[in-house]
Design a protein around this motif. Structure first.
Motif, PDB file in Angstrom:
ATOM      1  N   ARG A   1      10.566  -9.560  30.405  1.00 27.82           N
ATOM      2  CA  ARG A   1      10.349  -8.618  29.288  1.00 27.82           C
ATOM      3  C   ARG A   1      11.552  -8.610  28.319  1.00 27.82           C
ATOM      4  O   ARG A   1      11.391  -8.509  27.096  1.00 27.82           O
ATOM      5  CB  ARG A   1      10.112  -7.215  29.838  1.00 27.82           C
ATOM      6  N   ALA A   2      12.755  -8.690  28.893  1.00 24.59           N
ATOM      7  CA  ALA A   2      13.955  -8.722  28.051  1.00 24.59           C
ATOM      8  C   ALA A   2      13.976  -9.970  27.180  1.00 24.59           C
ATOM      9  O   ALA A   2      14.340  -9.922  25.997  1.00 24.59           O
ATOM     10  CB  ALA A   2      15.192  -8.651  28.927  1.00 24.59           C
ATOM     11  N   GLU A   3      13.574 -11.098  27.799  1.00 22.43           N
ATOM     12  CA  GLU A   3      13.534 -12.342  27.022  1.00 22.43           C
ATOM     13  C   GLU A   3      12.540 -12.237  25.874  1.00 22.43           C
ATOM     14  O   GLU A   3      12.821 -12.669  24.739  1.00 22.43           O
ATOM     15  CB  GLU A   3      13.157 -13.506  27.936  1.00 22.43           C
ATOM     16  N   ASP A   4      11.379 -11.626  26.149  1.00 15.20           N
ATOM     17  CA  ASP A   4      10.390 -11.441  25.083  1.00 15.20           C
ATOM     18  C   ASP A   4      10.934 -10.519  23.982  1.00 15.20           C
ATOM     19  O   ASP A   4      10.720 -10.768  22.777  1.00 15.20           O
ATOM     20  CB  ASP A   4       9.107 -10.850  25.643  1.00 15.20           C
ATOM     21  N   ALA A   5      11.624  -9.469  24.381  1.00 13.19           N
ATOM     22  CA  ALA A   5      12.198  -8.542  23.399  1.00 13.19           C
ATOM     23  C   ALA A   5      13.219  -9.245  22.512  1.00 13.19           C
ATOM     24  O   ALA A   5      13.245  -9.064  21.285  1.00 13.19           O
ATOM     25  CB  ALA A   5      12.827  -7.345  24.118  1.00 13.19           C
ATOM     26  N   PHE A   6      14.079 -10.057  23.127  1.00 13.58           N
ATOM     27  CA  PHE A   6      15.079 -10.807  22.350  1.00 13.58           C
ATOM     28  C   PHE A   6      14.393 -11.809  21.420  1.00 13.58           C
ATOM     29  O   PHE A   6      14.836 -12.011  20.281  1.00 13.58           O
ATOM     30  CB  PHE A   6      16.050 -11.526  23.288  1.00 13.58           C
ATOM     31  N   ASP A   7      13.315 -12.443  21.896  1.00 13.08           N
ATOM     32  CA  ASP A   7      12.574 -13.376  21.031  1.00 13.08           C
ATOM     33  C   ASP A   7      11.994 -12.657  19.819  1.00 13.08           C
ATOM     34  O   ASP A   7      12.079 -13.139  18.678  1.00 13.08           O
ATOM     35  CB  ASP A   7      11.437 -14.043  21.836  1.00 13.08           C
ATOM     36  N   HIS A   8      11.382 -11.486  20.081  1.00 17.95           N
ATOM     37  CA  HIS A   8      10.796 -10.718  18.972  1.00 17.95           C
ATOM     38  C   HIS A   8      11.870 -10.245  17.977  1.00 17.95           C
ATOM     39  O   HIS A   8      11.652 -10.264  16.763  1.00 17.95           O
ATOM     40  CB  HIS A   8      10.029  -9.522  19.531  1.00 17.95           C
ATOM     41  N   LEU A   9      12.990  -9.787  18.529  1.00 17.49           N
ATOM     42  CA  LEU A   9      14.072  -9.338  17.663  1.00 17.49           C
ATOM     43  C   LEU A   9      14.603 -10.490  16.817  1.00 17.49           C
ATOM     44  O   LEU A   9      14.820 -10.340  15.609  1.00 17.49           O
ATOM     45  CB  LEU A   9      15.199  -8.733  18.511  1.00 17.49           C
ATOM     46  N   TYR A  10      14.799 -11.635  17.428  1.00 15.08           N
ATOM     47  CA  TYR A  10      15.298 -12.817  16.708  1.00 15.08           C
ATOM     48  C   TYR A  10      14.311 -13.234  15.618  1.00 15.08           C
ATOM     49  O   TYR A  10      14.679 -13.469  14.462  1.00 15.08           O
ATOM     50  CB  TYR A  10      15.518 -13.947  17.712  1.00 15.08           C
TER      51      TYR A  10
ATOM     52  N   LEU B   1      24.397 -11.709  12.602  1.00 13.79           N
ATOM     53  CA  LEU B   1      25.023 -11.354  13.872  1.00 13.79           C
ATOM     54  C   LEU B   1      23.982 -10.862  14.879  1.00 13.79           C
ATOM     55  O   LEU B   1      24.024 -11.212  16.076  1.00 13.79           O
ATOM     56  CB  LEU B   1      26.092 -10.292  13.641  1.00 13.79           C
ATOM     57  N   VAL B   2      23.039 -10.046  14.382  1.00 13.58           N
ATOM     58  CA  VAL B   2      21.984  -9.550  15.257  1.00 13.58           C
ATOM     59  C   VAL B   2      21.130 -10.700  15.767  1.00 13.58           C
ATOM     60  O   VAL B   2      20.790 -10.788  16.970  1.00 13.58           O
ATOM     61  CB  VAL B   2      21.120  -8.503  14.527  1.00 13.58           C
ATOM     62  N   ALA B   3      20.754 -11.617  14.861  1.00 10.13           N
ATOM     63  CA  ALA B   3      19.942 -12.760  15.256  1.00 10.13           C
ATOM     64  C   ALA B   3      20.696 -13.644  16.244  1.00 10.13           C
ATOM     65  O   ALA B   3      20.129 -14.105  17.251  1.00 10.13           O
ATOM     66  CB  ALA B   3      19.543 -13.560  14.012  1.00 10.13           C
ATOM     67  N   ALA B   4      21.999 -13.886  15.944  1.00  7.00           N
ATOM     68  CA  ALA B   4      22.789 -14.728  16.852  1.00  7.00           C
ATOM     69  C   ALA B   4      22.932 -14.064  18.222  1.00  7.00           C
ATOM     70  O   ALA B   4      22.815 -14.720  19.279  1.00  7.00           O
ATOM     71  CB  ALA B   4      24.152 -15.000  16.245  1.00  7.00           C
ATOM     72  N   GLY B   5      23.187 -12.740  18.224  1.00  2.00           N
ATOM     73  CA  GLY B   5      23.304 -12.026  19.502  1.00  2.00           C
ATOM     74  C   GLY B   5      22.019 -12.076  20.295  1.00  2.00           C
ATOM     75  O   GLY B   5      22.026 -12.254  21.533  1.00  2.00           O
ATOM     76  N   SER B   6      20.875 -11.912  19.599  1.00  4.07           N
ATOM     77  CA  SER B   6      19.580 -11.972  20.280  1.00  4.07           C
ATOM     78  C   SER B   6      19.335 -13.352  20.872  1.00  4.07           C
ATOM     79  O   SER B   6      18.830 -13.493  22.006  1.00  4.07           O
ATOM     80  CB  SER B   6      18.466 -11.621  19.295  1.00  4.07           C
TER      81      SER B   6
END
Length: 587
Positions: free
Chosen positions: A541-550, A512-517
């Protein structure tokens, strides 16, 4: 019963199963555990065993007879089994003979050949007239009544052989004498006590089985009542309700089983009278059979002397079957120290009679049975160990009848534990084991199935372990309960491994976290402007954060999957070990 038709009959060698001590240790018996295990491990798991032994006086041809038994079994009872090859070299220890060491050693003369109790290392496969495969174990015993063996040791050898055998050949010279019967009378007190114990045990077993059946019957009726109630509450079809009500009505009341008198404690005894002089070549087989029967009837006939009559009555009550075979002399050439094994030197009448004897022994052979239960190799081993320990005190300490009964009861309790555990594991294995076609059981359903399997196993133990001291029975039952708990834990592991939702939280939340990211990354990329404003830089920066989280979540899931593979490997080893031993510990 005939020897099974296998491509290659086993050869084997004689092994000393029971070694007798000397005067320094009062001729104590010592069981060779390694020897016992070597023989019994060759019997397929679950197959029943028969034990054929020969006892008798010193230098009366027991080992020679057993060599003929081995040849008969190897040749699968063929028409020319005795004549094959023209020579009898197996075990021939006479002077100048190139003997094959694949039989019990024998020779002419006065010197003793066998000491203690010897077992043939290879069981023979025999097919009964019922089509059942048996493994036959052959025993040879030290000659009795010689100048070196104390009478106490003679009694102990005779006693241990009798306890272990399902078919005992009592080898006597010329005729059956009163002292031969007196040897058998040593066991009459044990036989009487064993019969009384078995009667009481059968009554207790019948009561236990009835109570268990009543419990199972009531559980089944309660299940049907609940199904009828549920069908009515859910407006089920009238036909289904009627069907369930019909099943409920059919549940019959458990009736008492008719009491069956237990069999005698010992099975078959065959007197084999050697060097019989009253046969003629002209006699037919039927005439010789009739002469044997007549002779046995005369020996066992009623006597005026009370002690002689009592001995015969007690012997008859202790054995399921008593028979008699008469063998003429094989010829003086055969008993010579220079006999080279030529089968042509054996008297034709002896050949004819020994062939009839072999076929009579193996035509109706039955498994070894104690307390009404036919034994497998594992169960026989428990009894042999118990009996050997009972005779370990020395030649001057012949066990009392109660001691014999307690040893029998102790081994019986161990076998009851092993059977109950085996039945428990087989029941659970069919419902939640590692076999094909077995599906996952919900925890509540698993508890129900396990509870019933445990109840059935304990009932089976209680019905079988009804002999001996109550304290000993309760101790063995407690150890069974512990083994059942260990087996339950193994089956629970196997069942849990089939749970389709097992550890689902470890996968769902990261997914779910990966899908949300991933979704947030795409939404941000779609909505954010493509310029150099503060908003655009914040979006980047938000896009980079979501990429790193994913990426981090995916990496952690891969790492967790690797750990799971290692754990699964260890789990498979545990399950495999459980399957190999079947969850049954050997005593």
């Amino acid at each position: 019963m005939a020897p099974a038709s296998t491509d290659a009959a086993p050869r084997g060698r004689p092994l000393t199963l029971i070694r007798c001590g000397d005067a320094t240790d009062d001729y104590a018996f010592v069981l060779d555990e390694a020897c016992l295990d070597e023989v019994l491990k060759k019997v397929p798991s679950g197959r029943k065993v028969a034990v054929v032994s020969v006892v008798g006086a010193f230098r009366t041809g027991k080992s020679f007879l057993l060599t003929l038994v081995l040849r008969y079994l190897r040749e699968k009872g063929g028409r020319d089994w005795l004549e094959k090859g023209g020579t009898l070299s197996e075990g021939n220890a006479n002077e100048g003979v190139n003997s094959q060491k694949d039989a019990f050693e024998w020779r002419g003369g006065r010197n003793r050949m066998t000491t203690g109790i010897t077992v043939w290392s290879e069981p023979f496969e025999v097919t009964s007239n019922k089509g059942e495969l048996l493994s036959v174990i052959i025993l040879d015993t030290q000659g009795l009544f010689d100048n070196e063996t104390p009478m106490g040791l003679t009694s102990c050898i005779f006693g241990l052989s009798t306890l272990m055998s399902s078919f005992q050949v009592y080898n006597v010279a010329n005729r059956i004498q009163e002292d031969n019967l007196q040897q058998l009378a040593l066991f009459t007190e044990y036989g009487r006590m064993a019969l009384d114990a078995q009667r009481q045990a059968r009554k207790e077993a019948s009561s236990i089985k009835k109570d268990h059946a009543l419990q199972r019957n009531e559980e089944r009726r309660q299940e049907l009542r609940e199904k009828v109630k549920a069908a009515r509450a859910c407006d089920g079809s009238l036909d289904k309700v009627k069907q369930l009500e019909a099943e409920l009505a059919k549940e019959s009341v458990v009736e008492d089983d008719a009491f069956e008198e237990p069999p005698p404690p010992f099975q078959r005894l065959e007197f084999l009278v050697r060097d019989w002089t009253e046969f003629e070549d002209s006699l037919s087989d039927t005439d010789m059979e009739q002469q044997m029967k007549t002779y046995l009837d005369e020996v066992m006939a009623a006597r005026h002397a009370n002690d002689l009559q009592f001995t015969r009555e007690q012997i008859t009550q202790c054995f399921v079957s008593i028979g008699c075979r008469l063998l003429p002399h094989p010829g003086f050439a055969v008993t010579s120290k220079k006999y080279d094994g030529s089968t042509a030197a054996i008297e034709p009448l002896f050949k004819r009679c020994v062939d009839r004897f072999m076929r009579s022994v193996f035509s109706d052979l039955e498994p070894k049975s104690i307390n009404g239960s036919e034994l497998t190799a594992l169960e026989l081993g428990n009894y042999v160990r118990a009996y050997a320990a009972m005779f370990s005190g020395g030649a001057n300490r012949f066990p009392q009848a109660r001691t014999m009964l307690e040893a029998t009861a102790e081994a019986n309790n161990r076998n009851a534990r092993a059977k109950a555990l085996e039945a428990y594991c087989a029941d659970l294995d069919s419902k939640c084991g590692a076999g094909p076609g077995v599906s996952y059981l919900e925890p509540r359903e698993f508890r129900t199935v396990e509870k019933r399997a445990r109840s059935d196993a304990l009932c089976a133990f209680d019905a079988m372990a009804t002999m001996g001291r109550k304290a000993s029975i309760l101790e063995t039952r407690a150890s069974l309960d512990l083994e059942l708990s260990k087996a339950r834990d193994r089956f629970r592991l196997m069942n849990d491994a089939r749970n389709p939702f097992r550890n689902v939280e470890f996968y769902v939340l990261p997914m779910l976290v990966a899908a949300g990211s991933f979704v947030a990354r795409r939404v941000t990329d779609f909505l954010c402007p493509n310029d150099e404003t503060l908003l655009a830089r914040t979006c980047d920066r938000a896009e980079d954060a979501f990429d790193h989280l994913y990426g981090g979540v995916v990496f952690l899931m891969l790492l967790f999957a690797a750990q799971r593979l290692v754990a699964m490997k260890k789990y498979l080893k545990v399950v495999g070990a459980g399957l190999l031993d079947g969850g049954v510990k050997r005593d």
